[in-house]
Design an enzyme around this catalytic site. Structure first.
Site, PDB file in Angstrom:
ATOM      1  N   TYR A 132      36.282  40.615  12.154  1.00  0.00           N
ATOM      2  CA  TYR A 132      36.097  41.601  11.226  1.00  0.00           C
ATOM      3  C   TYR A 132      34.468  41.245  10.557  1.00  0.00           C
ATOM      4  O   TYR A 132      33.868  41.811   9.897  1.00  0.00           O
ATOM      5  CB  TYR A 132      36.955  41.861  10.343  1.00  0.00           C
ATOM      6  CG  TYR A 132      37.908  42.962  10.583  1.00  0.00           C
ATOM      7  CD1 TYR A 132      37.576  44.160  10.851  1.00  0.00           C
ATOM      8  CD2 TYR A 132      39.004  42.579  11.158  1.00  0.00           C
ATOM      9  CE1 TYR A 132      38.192  45.216  11.070  1.00  0.00           C
ATOM     10  CE2 TYR A 132      39.884  43.631  11.662  1.00  0.00           C
ATOM     11  CZ  TYR A 132      39.520  45.028  11.749  1.00  0.00           C
ATOM     12  OH  TYR A 132      40.270  45.976  12.175  1.00  0.00           O
ATOM     13  N   ARG A 162      41.585  35.938  -1.889  1.00  0.00           N
ATOM     14  CA  ARG A 162      41.805  36.820  -0.583  1.00  0.00           C
ATOM     15  C   ARG A 162      43.338  36.854  -0.265  1.00  0.00           C
ATOM     16  O   ARG A 162      43.786  37.896   0.215  1.00  0.00           O
ATOM     17  CB  ARG A 162      41.147  35.969   0.510  1.00  0.00           C
ATOM     18  CG  ARG A 162      41.421  36.836   1.975  1.00  0.00           C
ATOM     19  CD  ARG A 162      40.261  37.042   2.568  1.00  0.00           C
ATOM     20  NE  ARG A 162      40.536  37.650   3.754  1.00  0.00           N
ATOM     21  CZ  ARG A 162      39.503  38.519   4.261  1.00  0.00           C
ATOM     22  NH1 ARG A 162      38.505  38.748   3.818  1.00  0.00           N
ATOM     23  NH2 ARG A 162      40.088  38.936   5.527  1.00  0.00           N
ATOM     24  N   GLY A 169      34.417  38.347  -3.667  1.00  0.00           N
ATOM     25  CA  GLY A 169      33.469  37.712  -4.726  1.00  0.00           C
ATOM     26  C   GLY A 169      33.220  38.559  -5.978  1.00  0.00           C
ATOM     27  O   GLY A 169      32.610  38.146  -7.040  1.00  0.00           O
ATOM     28  N   ASP A 225      31.980  48.114   3.250  1.00  0.00           N
ATOM     29  CA  ASP A 225      33.283  48.279   3.760  1.00  0.00           C
ATOM     30  C   ASP A 225      33.793  49.608   4.175  1.00  0.00           C
ATOM     31  O   ASP A 225      34.612  49.765   5.197  1.00  0.00           O
ATOM     32  CB  ASP A 225      34.184  47.738   2.555  1.00  0.00           C
ATOM     33  CG  ASP A 225      34.283  46.350   2.434  1.00  0.00           C
ATOM     34  OD1 ASP A 225      33.635  45.556   2.977  1.00  0.00           O
ATOM     35  OD2 ASP A 225      34.950  45.944   1.489  1.00  0.00           O
TER      36      ASP A 225
END
Length: 195
Positions: free
Chosen positions: A55, A129, A14, A36
């Site tokens: 995840y 993605r 995003g 992350d």
């Protein structure tokens, strides 16, 4: 000592990291912690009934380690910026925490001075993605079978949040998003400093 903590959450791809890095370049005495950086090793990630590595859940992250990093910053907020930054006009140490599950983790609830959440429509998110390289790589069907459904679930969980979150359209240009958030943060810092 005064501190100013910004949360930048949102959907995968995003623009969270890009926005955080842009703000860090322009805000004095600013540090960034990225969620992350706290993923557990692949061997510790659960696998669902479809064979997808999980995840996109809090359990995939070492949140205790992340909270330790946040606590260290809170105890010594100017340490990463150097002495010149401590003498800046703003004066207030700033921490930006960016990640996809910030606002779903209760221990962080009380630290935010400002919270932002980047949204991107399904098709654009899927397109973005598909252009990124992940380790391990996304298997076929992973976005539709795991990533997007988990985003929708976590976004729904956020409906019970009682503090203000500014929702941002992640399809806007990086410059527009930066300008909006930068001006907002500047105003909040001025209020905090009584200017």
């Amino acid at each position: 000592m005064k501190r100013f903590v910004i949360g930048i959450g949102g959907v995968t791809n995003g623009g969270k990291t890009t926005l955080a890095k842009s703000l860090q370049k322009h805000l004095p005495n600013c540090s960034v912690i990225s969620q992350d950086d706290f993923f557990k090793p692949e061997s510790e990630i659960d696998i669902d009934e479809n064979g997808f590595l999980q995840y996109d859940v809090l359990e995939a992250l070492n949140m205790e380690k992340m909270m330790s990093a946040v606590s260290c910053w809170m105890e010594n907020p100017g340490s990463s910026a150097g002495p010149a930054a401590l003498e800046s006009a703003q004066g207030v140490p700033i921490l930006i925490i960016e990640g996809f599950l910030l606002f779903n983790y209760k221990p962080l609830d009380t630290i935010w001075n400002r919270s932002y959440f980047l949204t991107v429509p399904y098709e654009e998110c899927k397109r973005r993605r598909s252009t990124r390289v992940y380790e391990p790589p996304d298997p076929p069907g992973y976005f539709d079978g795991h990533v997007w459904p988990m985003y929708l679930k976590h976004r729904q969980e956020m409906s019970s949040i009682t503090w203000d979150i500014v929702y941002l359209d992640g399809t806007r240009s990086e410059e527009d998003l930066f300008s909006q958030v930068y001006e907002d943060v500047k105003q909040e810092l001025e209020k905090q400093n009584g200017l």
